[in-house]
Design an enzyme around this catalytic site. Structure first.
Site, PDB file in Angstrom:
ATOM      1  N   THR A  17      30.643  33.638  29.861  1.00 64.10           N
ATOM      2  CA  THR A  17      30.781  32.625  30.916  1.00 64.10           C
ATOM      3  C   THR A  17      29.430  32.034  31.302  1.00 64.10           C
ATOM      4  O   THR A  17      29.350  30.884  31.746  1.00 64.10           O
ATOM      5  CB  THR A  17      31.471  33.267  32.138  1.00 64.10           C
ATOM      6  OG1 THR A  17      32.791  33.614  31.741  1.00 64.10           O
ATOM      7  CG2 THR A  17      31.539  32.343  33.328  1.00 64.10           C
ATOM      8  N   SER A  65      33.239  37.374  25.400  1.00 64.73           N
ATOM      9  CA  SER A  65      33.064  38.800  25.082  1.00 64.73           C
ATOM     10  C   SER A  65      34.388  39.549  24.994  1.00 64.73           C
ATOM     11  O   SER A  65      34.440  40.647  24.444  1.00 64.73           O
ATOM     12  CB  SER A  65      32.116  39.484  26.066  1.00 64.73           C
ATOM     13  OG  SER A  65      32.734  39.747  27.291  1.00 64.73           O
ATOM     14  N   THR A  98      30.898  38.955  30.782  1.00 65.76           N
ATOM     15  CA  THR A  98      31.044  40.116  31.681  1.00 65.76           C
ATOM     16  C   THR A  98      32.141  41.078  31.227  1.00 65.76           C
ATOM     17  O   THR A  98      32.079  42.271  31.513  1.00 65.76           O
ATOM     18  CB  THR A  98      31.381  39.667  33.118  1.00 65.76           C
ATOM     19  OG1 THR A  98      32.601  38.922  33.097  1.00 65.76           O
ATOM     20  CG2 THR A  98      30.278  38.846  33.735  1.00 65.76           C
ATOM     21  N   ASP A  99      33.154  40.528  30.522  1.00 63.77           N
ATOM     22  CA  ASP A  99      34.371  41.330  30.305  1.00 63.77           C
ATOM     23  C   ASP A  99      34.125  42.634  29.552  1.00 63.77           C
ATOM     24  O   ASP A  99      34.702  43.667  29.902  1.00 63.77           O
ATOM     25  CB  ASP A  99      35.429  40.511  29.551  1.00 63.77           C
ATOM     26  CG  ASP A  99      36.114  39.489  30.451  1.00 63.77           C
ATOM     27  OD1 ASP A  99      36.037  39.641  31.685  1.00 63.77           O
ATOM     28  OD2 ASP A  99      36.719  38.545  29.924  1.00 63.77           O
TER      29      ASP A  99
HETATM   30  N1  ASP Z   1      35.671  36.120  29.364  1.00 61.81           N
HETATM   31  C1  ASP Z   1      34.282  35.978  29.720  1.00 61.81           C
HETATM   32  C2  ASP Z   1      33.465  36.842  28.793  1.00 61.81           C
HETATM   33  O1  ASP Z   1      33.460  38.012  28.936  1.00 61.81           O
HETATM   34  C3  ASP Z   1      34.094  36.378  31.134  1.00 61.81           C
HETATM   35  C4  ASP Z   1      32.682  36.322  31.632  1.00 61.81           C
HETATM   36  O2  ASP Z   1      31.718  36.187  30.917  1.00 61.81           O
HETATM   37  O3  ASP Z   1      32.543  36.451  32.866  1.00 61.81           O
HETATM   38  O4  ASP Z   1      32.835  36.356  27.899  1.00 61.81           O
END
Ligand code: ASP
Length: 350
Positions: A17, A65, A98-99
């Site tokens: 993200t 991710s 983050t995931d």
């Molecule tokens: N789906 C995203 C990822 O993990 C969520 C994020 O980065 O906050 O790449």
């Protein structure tokens, strides 16, 4: 930036993200992750130019991710190891989603030699153009952390806290970091352990005493448990050896043993089971696991589905306990089995 004797930071970009884009600045859900190139992320933070370091950026992946797999982890780890091996590189900053950040952090912790240079994973909960985008501040904080971690004693050669994460000013290590929030900022926690440090106004403030000069008994890696770099042979040899299939399932009331039977029939070689409470298992699951182990040689390990506290080991456990959150415990079991698959000649010394 180039030339001169200033320390170098390597920025390795993988997507997430932090590199996401939304059609509307107020949309924090319906956006696309992993779109913007790393140079654009750096250009959005002019303050980076004030730091006493040359920044060299490289786009090594461009993925959400949630979609990463073992091949991506290997690629990230190999690029990180190559950067750390360069004498002028003081640390690596990895932009990431983050995931599954905690899994990549764990992979890096267990596969990279503890050379005493920080590897900082940085992420964001809001896409780059959002109202209140958190990526630019997090990126700045990650570079500050990478530049100060050795000086303040947070990172040292041979110690376990070389892989760090920072978001919303909170610094965690690979062992304790977990994403706990699906939407809000901040999104990460270390539960009862709390942050290792905070980054505030371009300064790192330690939450507790830094790593001791010798292995300390308070460090979970002191006795060899969770030692950094334990699987570094995988970096040399894993590309030729596909990772074993390892599933993660949870014990719960009303457990249906056909879940285990289907995984065994599909060829899964390892099962990580997140038990209830103190890693206890529904009787139907327990019976199915005994059968899977006896009849198909499936490797079983357990943890707890509770996300606070620590499992207290019983007197005669049926299966090894991996006292980690389930996502990291599944990965740990996969790494164990992966290493066993690699021919000794290819693995070299671990
Ligand atoms: N789906 C995203 C990822 O993990 C969520 C994020 O980065 O906050 O790449």
């Amino acid at each position: 930036m180039s030339g001169g004797a200033a320390p170098q930071l390597r920025i390795l970009a993988t997507g997430g993200t932090i590199a996401g884009q939304a059609a509307s600045a107020s949309d924090h859900v319906g956006y696309q992750a992993a779109v913007l190139p790393v140079q654009q992320l750096l250009d959005a933070v002019p303050a980076l130019q004030q730091l006493p370091a040359q920044l060299h950026a490289e786009q090594i992946l461009q993925k959400d991710s949630k979609d990463l797999d073992a091949g991506d982890w290997l690629r990230i780890a190999q690029a990180t190891a190559a950067a750390l091996a360069q004498p002028q590189v003081q640390g690596v900053v990895l932009t990431h989603g983050t995931d599954t950040l905690e899994e990549t952090a764990w992979f890096l912790h267990r596969c990279l030699p503890a050379v005493g240079k920080p590897v900082v994973l940085v992420s964001a909960m809001r896409p780059a153009g959002a109202l209140g985008a958190d990526g630019p501040q997090n990126l700045f904080d990650a570079c500050v952390l990478a530049l100060s971690a050795v000086q303040i004693g947070l990172v040292r050669a041979g110690a376990g806290c070389q892989v760090l994460t920072v978001a919303a000013g909170r610094v965690f290590d690979a062992l304790t970091v977990q994403k706990v929030q699906p939407y809000h900022v901040p999104a990460f926690s270390a539960g009862e352990a709390g942050p290792l440090a905070w980054v505030e106004q371009g300064q790192v403030r330690l939450a507790r005493a830094p790593c001791s000069p010798g292995p300390g008994q308070d460090e979970p890696w002191a006795e060899g448990l969770w030692a950094p770099g334990h699987y570094q042979a995988l970096l040399r040899a894993a590309a030729q050896t596909p990772p074993p299939a390892v599933a993660w399932l949870s014990s719960h009331a009303g457990f249906d043993a056909r879940q285990v039977q289907a995984l065994v029939a599909a060829g899964f070689e390892g099962l990580l089971v997140a038990g209830t409470g103190n890693a206890t298992l529904h009787h139907a699951l327990h019976t199915a696991l005994c059968e899977a182990q006896r009849e198909a040689g499936v490797a079983v390990a357990v943890t707890s589905r509770c996300n606070a506290g620590a499992v207290v080991p019983g007197p005669a456990p049926n299966w090894p306990l991996l006292p980690l959150p389930p996502a990291k415990a599944r990965l740990e079991l996969q790494l164990q089995l992966w290493l066993q698959r690699i021919p000794f000649s290819a693995a070299g010394s671990v």
